[in-house]
Write an enzyme that holds these catalytic residues in place. Structure first.
Site, PDB file in Angstrom:
ATOM      1  N   GLN A   1     -29.525 -16.660   2.334  1.00  0.00           N
ATOM      2  CA  GLN A   1     -28.584 -17.163   3.319  1.00  0.00           C
ATOM      3  C   GLN A   1     -28.269 -16.088   4.350  1.00  0.00           C
ATOM      4  O   GLN A   1     -28.084 -14.926   4.016  1.00  0.00           O
ATOM      5  CB  GLN A   1     -27.302 -17.603   2.604  1.00  0.00           C
ATOM      6  CG  GLN A   1     -26.451 -18.556   3.391  1.00  0.00           C
ATOM      7  CD  GLN A   1     -25.414 -19.249   2.512  1.00  0.00           C
ATOM      8  OE1 GLN A   1     -25.667 -19.485   1.338  1.00  0.00           O
ATOM      9  NE2 GLN A   1     -24.276 -19.581   3.072  1.00  0.00           N
TER      10      GLN A   1
ATOM     11  N   SER B   1     -31.338 -13.961  -3.453  1.00  0.00           N
ATOM     12  CA  SER B   1     -30.280 -14.958  -3.670  1.00  0.00           C
ATOM     13  C   SER B   1     -30.847 -16.377  -3.604  1.00  0.00           C
ATOM     14  O   SER B   1     -31.652 -16.748  -4.456  1.00  0.00           O
ATOM     15  CB  SER B   1     -29.153 -14.748  -2.644  1.00  0.00           C
ATOM     16  OG  SER B   1     -28.028 -15.536  -2.959  1.00  0.00           O
ATOM     17  N   LEU B   2     -30.460 -17.163  -2.607  1.00  0.00           N
ATOM     18  CA  LEU B   2     -31.015 -18.518  -2.466  1.00  0.00           C
ATOM     19  C   LEU B   2     -32.541 -18.505  -2.498  1.00  0.00           C
ATOM     20  O   LEU B   2     -33.170 -19.408  -3.049  1.00  0.00           O
ATOM     21  CB  LEU B   2     -30.516 -19.132  -1.155  1.00  0.00           C
ATOM     22  CG  LEU B   2     -31.072 -20.477  -0.710  1.00  0.00           C
ATOM     23  CD1 LEU B   2     -30.021 -21.236   0.071  1.00  0.00           C
ATOM     24  CD2 LEU B   2     -32.319 -20.313   0.153  1.00  0.00           C
TER      25      LEU B   2
ATOM     26  N   ARG C   1     -25.882 -26.511  -5.668  1.00  0.00           N
ATOM     27  CA  ARG C   1     -25.472 -25.095  -5.658  1.00  0.00           C
ATOM     28  C   ARG C   1     -24.665 -24.790  -4.400  1.00  0.00           C
ATOM     29  O   ARG C   1     -23.603 -24.173  -4.456  1.00  0.00           O
ATOM     30  CB  ARG C   1     -26.710 -24.197  -5.723  1.00  0.00           C
ATOM     31  CG  ARG C   1     -26.415 -22.684  -5.740  1.00  0.00           C
ATOM     32  CD  ARG C   1     -27.740 -21.931  -5.794  1.00  0.00           C
ATOM     33  NE  ARG C   1     -27.607 -20.489  -5.937  1.00  0.00           N
ATOM     34  CZ  ARG C   1     -27.577 -19.624  -4.924  1.00  0.00           C
ATOM     35  NH1 ARG C   1     -27.638 -20.076  -3.670  1.00  0.00           N
ATOM     36  NH2 ARG C   1     -27.484 -18.315  -5.143  1.00  0.00           N
TER      37      ARG C   1
ATOM     38  N   HIS D   1     -21.797 -13.717  -4.820  1.00  0.00           N
ATOM     39  CA  HIS D   1     -22.283 -12.718  -5.772  1.00  0.00           C
ATOM     40  C   HIS D   1     -21.171 -11.775  -6.238  1.00  0.00           C
ATOM     41  O   HIS D   1     -21.370 -10.578  -6.401  1.00  0.00           O
ATOM     42  CB  HIS D   1     -23.478 -11.952  -5.200  1.00  0.00           C
ATOM     43  CG  HIS D   1     -24.669 -12.832  -4.986  1.00  0.00           C
ATOM     44  ND1 HIS D   1     -25.388 -13.368  -6.032  1.00  0.00           N
ATOM     45  CD2 HIS D   1     -25.228 -13.324  -3.851  1.00  0.00           C
ATOM     46  CE1 HIS D   1     -26.343 -14.139  -5.545  1.00  0.00           C
ATOM     47  NE2 HIS D   1     -26.267 -14.143  -4.244  1.00  0.00           N
TER      48      HIS D   1
ATOM     49  N   GLN E   1     -26.674 -15.838 -11.716  1.00  0.00           N
ATOM     50  CA  GLN E   1     -27.058 -15.346 -10.393  1.00  0.00           C
ATOM     51  C   GLN E   1     -26.009 -15.621  -9.322  1.00  0.00           C
ATOM     52  O   GLN E   1     -25.822 -14.840  -8.394  1.00  0.00           O
ATOM     53  CB  GLN E   1     -28.403 -15.966  -9.989  1.00  0.00           C
ATOM     54  CG  GLN E   1     -29.016 -15.361  -8.743  1.00  0.00           C
ATOM     55  CD  GLN E   1     -29.311 -16.422  -7.699  1.00  0.00           C
ATOM     56  OE1 GLN E   1     -28.543 -17.354  -7.512  1.00  0.00           O
ATOM     57  NE2 GLN E   1     -30.429 -16.264  -7.026  1.00  0.00           N
TER      58      GLN E   1
END
Length: 306
Positions: A11, A90-91, A115, A196, A245
């Protein structure tokens, strides 16, 4: 023989118009956008290609960015290039898991839709993130631990670039302390929440039932986990890692080391922007990394194939 890794940004890489030339050029790419629109009940082409205010809203960012990365991936795969490992920031880890053959396109998109929604809805008032430039990780961790309130390391991107995340007041206070400790720059990020960080743990737990619906698959291509910075080959390990995560640190610098230790000599960044390619230069200037963002970039692959 080339040993390639496919890597995918997270992202923040999104932009209006991303993937449109792939949609118009490659039938396999067009199919991804069309299928995503059908599966999710939204016009993903409009979201990605036309001016709108939704693309920077987490719920929609995640759908648009993953769809684009998977659409470009399909065009790259048509060239016959096969990775020995995959990873994503991440994503982008969802694109990596798809590219490794451990989750179907449909399951990946359905999960990322949830998500994004759960992360957006779980964002507490006052969450924030800041990028810290030019300071040792141990110093950053120490300052975060000594700061009152919740502030944690969210991303270890590359030498000299770390992201912290948590309560807005704590992130701001840590930022001042980090500048006093020698940070060259501390820049607040334009994000909608403390991603996160432990403040998002509820979103991960809420995502778990959706992950349990997925038919996970074994394959001969491993991916590298953001959460543990370890190779994941066994399908049964994926679900618990993806739950964690959402609220744990992204260990990107360590992920890259895992892949170079495997003998990877070429990294192919698939998706909009050159974020990961930039990180690679700071991790090791000798690392070969190309980015595939536009159809014209596909010419770079011809040189690899020849």
């Amino acid at each position: 023989m080339m040993k390639a890794a496919f890597i995918f940004p997270g992202q923040g890489a999104q932009k209006i118009g991303m993937g449109k030339d792939f949609y118009e050029t490659f039938e396999v790419s067009k199919a991804v956008y069309d299928q995503a629109s059908s599966w999710l009940g939204m016009d993903v082409c409009e979201l990605c290609f036309e001016e709108n205010d939704r693309l920077d809203i987490t719920r929609y960012t995640q759908v648009g960015l993953l769809t684009t990365e998977l659409a470009i991936l399909k065009a790259v795969e048509e060239k016959g290039i096969r990775p020995v490992v995959t990873a994503g920031l991440s994503l982008g880890e969802y694109a990596a898991i798809t590219a490794a053959g451990k989750i179907s396109l449909e399951d990946a998109l359905r999960v990322i839709d949830k998500r994004g929604l759960y992360m957006q809805e779980a964002v507490p008032v006052g969450g924030a993130m800041s990028a810290v430039i030019g300071l040792d990780m141990e110093v950053i961790r120490k300052v975060c631990e000594e700061t009152e309130g919740i502030v944690e390391v969210a991303n270890d991107n590359c030498p000299g670039q770390t992201v912290i995340s948590g309560e807005a007041e704590a992130v701001a206070a840590a930022g001042e302390a980090l500048k006093a400790a020698g940070a060259r720059m501390v820049t607040p990020l334009k994000v909608s929440g403390p991603f996160h960080s432990s403040m998002l743990k509820g979103a991960g737990e809420r995502l778990k039932p959706e992950l349990e619906k997925v038919q996970w698959m074994n394959s001969d291509i491993p991916y590298v986990s953001n959460t543990t910075a370890e190779l994941v080959e066994d399908k049964d390990k994926i679900l618990p890692l993806l739950v964690r995560q959402v609220s744990e640190s992204v260990r990107w610098q360590e992920d890259v080391k895992v892949m170079t230790d495997m003998g990877v000599d070429t990294f192919i960044e698939i998706g909009p922007g050159k974020t990961l390619a930039g990180f690679m230069k700071r991790i090791d200037r000798k690392i070969k990394c190309i980015n595939i963002e536009t159809v014209k970039d596909m010419e770079k692959l011809e040189a690899l194939i020849c």
